[in-house]
Design an enzyme around this catalytic site. Structure first.
Site, PDB file in Angstrom:
ATOM      1  N   ARG A 127      46.491  23.889  55.924  1.00 45.65           N
ATOM      2  CA  ARG A 127      46.914  24.615  54.740  1.00 45.65           C
ATOM      3  C   ARG A 127      47.226  23.681  53.577  1.00 45.65           C
ATOM      4  NH1 ARG A 127      51.951  25.845  54.160  1.00 45.65           N
ATOM      5  NH2 ARG A 127      52.308  26.039  56.406  1.00 45.65           N
ATOM      6  N   LYS A 173      32.448  33.877  39.840  1.00 47.25           N
ATOM      7  CA  LYS A 173      31.479  34.277  38.827  1.00 47.25           C
ATOM      8  C   LYS A 173      30.405  33.187  38.649  1.00 47.25           C
ATOM      9  CE  LYS A 173      34.245  37.834  38.011  1.00 47.25           C
ATOM     10  NZ  LYS A 173      35.469  37.473  38.761  1.00 47.25           N
ATOM     11  N   TYR A 228      41.338  39.841  31.144  1.00 48.60           N
ATOM     12  CA  TYR A 228      40.996  40.466  32.422  1.00 48.60           C
ATOM     13  C   TYR A 228      42.167  41.316  32.906  1.00 48.60           C
ATOM     14  CZ  TYR A 228      39.637  40.770  37.366  1.00 48.60           C
ATOM     15  OH  TYR A 228      39.321  41.213  38.626  1.00 48.60           O
ATOM     16  N   ASP A 267      41.765  30.600  30.446  1.00 42.95           N
ATOM     17  CA  ASP A 267      40.849  31.181  31.427  1.00 42.95           C
ATOM     18  C   ASP A 267      39.433  30.959  30.898  1.00 42.95           C
ATOM     19  OD1 ASP A 267      39.164  32.817  32.964  1.00 42.95           O
ATOM     20  OD2 ASP A 267      40.760  34.264  33.343  1.00 42.95           O
TER      21      ASP A 267
END
Length: 361
Positions: free
Chosen positions: A39, A186, A92, A161
């Site tokens: 992790r 994306k 978004y 972003d």
């Protein structure tokens, strides 16, 4: 760029080592070293993060399990009770949904539109200013350098972003931003088969804060996803060149069309965002937005497309489109369409779109 993040050549080894699947590693004695627990770190993440760091113009990168994990990794690691956060009210919609979470933690959220650098008027006393340019889905653009200068003067950090542009279309860190964030689901990975995100920064202390947040909440990417993403980076430039060329061709074909209103693409010289976009972007992205007469017209258009699939994401090698209003949450008209150009033959793609538009008459 094709070789970004790949290790030095070693006889009889692959150019890109396969994914490392490990929950834990051999760890005798003191618990120190680059790889201690699955992790915390993974060699496959390391190579991907080095590659994206090169694309970002030289940065520390923290990879995440999704774009929203990366967004949350900045917003929730940097903000404390009483802090002021500035968000775009047209970004978004899931990013905007974090407003309630931030406020529940005792933060103050101010919201303003992307266009016209309106967020500058909200930066006084802020801890963090979040910018999304071009905005999704309306494709408004703000002057990143101007917003950064105003925010820094007020003592605020700036996160951009950069999902729609990618580091090959725009480099927020070179424009002065503290964080460059993206949903690599994306265009960066570009095949519509991965969920992934990243945060890039040139400040080691900020990077460590984001990395610690990832560790404590467990928002880690899988090694297979990281390996596939790294493999996909080799074709990023080729994909973007065709996608942006296709997007521009589509936008030009739709300009003045009798069925279309509200056409937006920052690459069009007469687009309201073009002047600012041209100063800070190298490529204008693969997304075109426009509005048809009503919901029924948009649905007929989408249902008549042959090369363009109906899907909610963007940036894939396969063209896609959707009526964005079906989700709610965005201030768009019922007939508003967001279309993402893929890498299909340009003439075939434009012909398909124009043919489908005839069905809306």
């Amino acid at each position: 760029m094709v070789g970004a993040g790949r290790p030095e050549a070693e006889q009889f080894t692959p150019g890109l080592p396969g994914p490392v699947f490990a929950a834990h590693y051999h760890l005798a004695g003191e618990a120190s070293g680059p790889y201690t627990y699955g992790r915390d770190s993974n060699p496959t993440w390391t190579l991907l993060e080095q590659a994206i760091g090169e694309l970002e113009g030289g940065a520390e990168v923290v990879s995440f399990a999704s774009g929203m994990a990366a967004v949350a990794g900045v917003l929730l690691s940097q903000v404390r009770i009483g802090d002021v956060v500035v968000l775009p009210d047209d970004c978004y919609q899931t990013t905007r949904a974090l407003q309630e979470r931030l406020e529940s933690y005792g933060a103050v959220v101010r919201m303003g539109p992307t266009a016209g650098d309106a967020q500058i008027g909200l930066v006084e006393g802020a801890r963090l200013v979040w910018v999304e340019t071009p905005s999704n889905p309306r494709l408004d653009v703000c002057d990143v350098r101007r917003v950064v200068e105003a925010a820094h003067a007020a003592g605020a950090l700036v996160a951009v972003d950069n999902t729609l542009a990618t580091p090959l279309g725009q480099r927020p860190l070179e424009l002065g931003a503290d964080f460059s964030v993206a949903s690599d689901t994306k265009s960066l990975t570009g095949h519509g088969d991965l969920l992934l995100g990243h945060v890039a920064t040139r400040d080691p202390e900020l990077a460590e804060g984001v990395r610690f947040w990832r560790k404590t909440v467990g928002a880690v990417p899988g090694p297979m996803e990281a390996w596939l993403a790294h493999r996909s980076l080799a074709t990023l430039q080729l994909r973007l060149e065709r996608q942006t060329a296709n997007a521009l061709a589509i936008a030009e074909a739709l300009r003045g069309h009798s069925q279309v209103s509200g056409l937006r693409y920052p690459g069009l010289p007469d687009d309201s965002s073009h002047e600012v976009a041209a100063r800070q972007m190298r490529r204008f992205g693969c997304v075109v937005s426009f509005t048809l007469r009503d919901e029924a017209s948009a649905e007929r258009f989408l249902g008549s497309l042959r090369l363009v699939m109906q899907a909610t994401s963007f940036g894939s090698v396969h063209s896609s489109a959707e009526r964005r209003g079906r989700w709610g949450g965005d201030a768009v008209e019922p007939g508003f369409v967001r279309l993402s150009a893929g890498i299909e033959d340009t003439e075939d793609l434009v012909a398909d779109i124009l043919r489908a538009l005839e069905k809306t008459a």
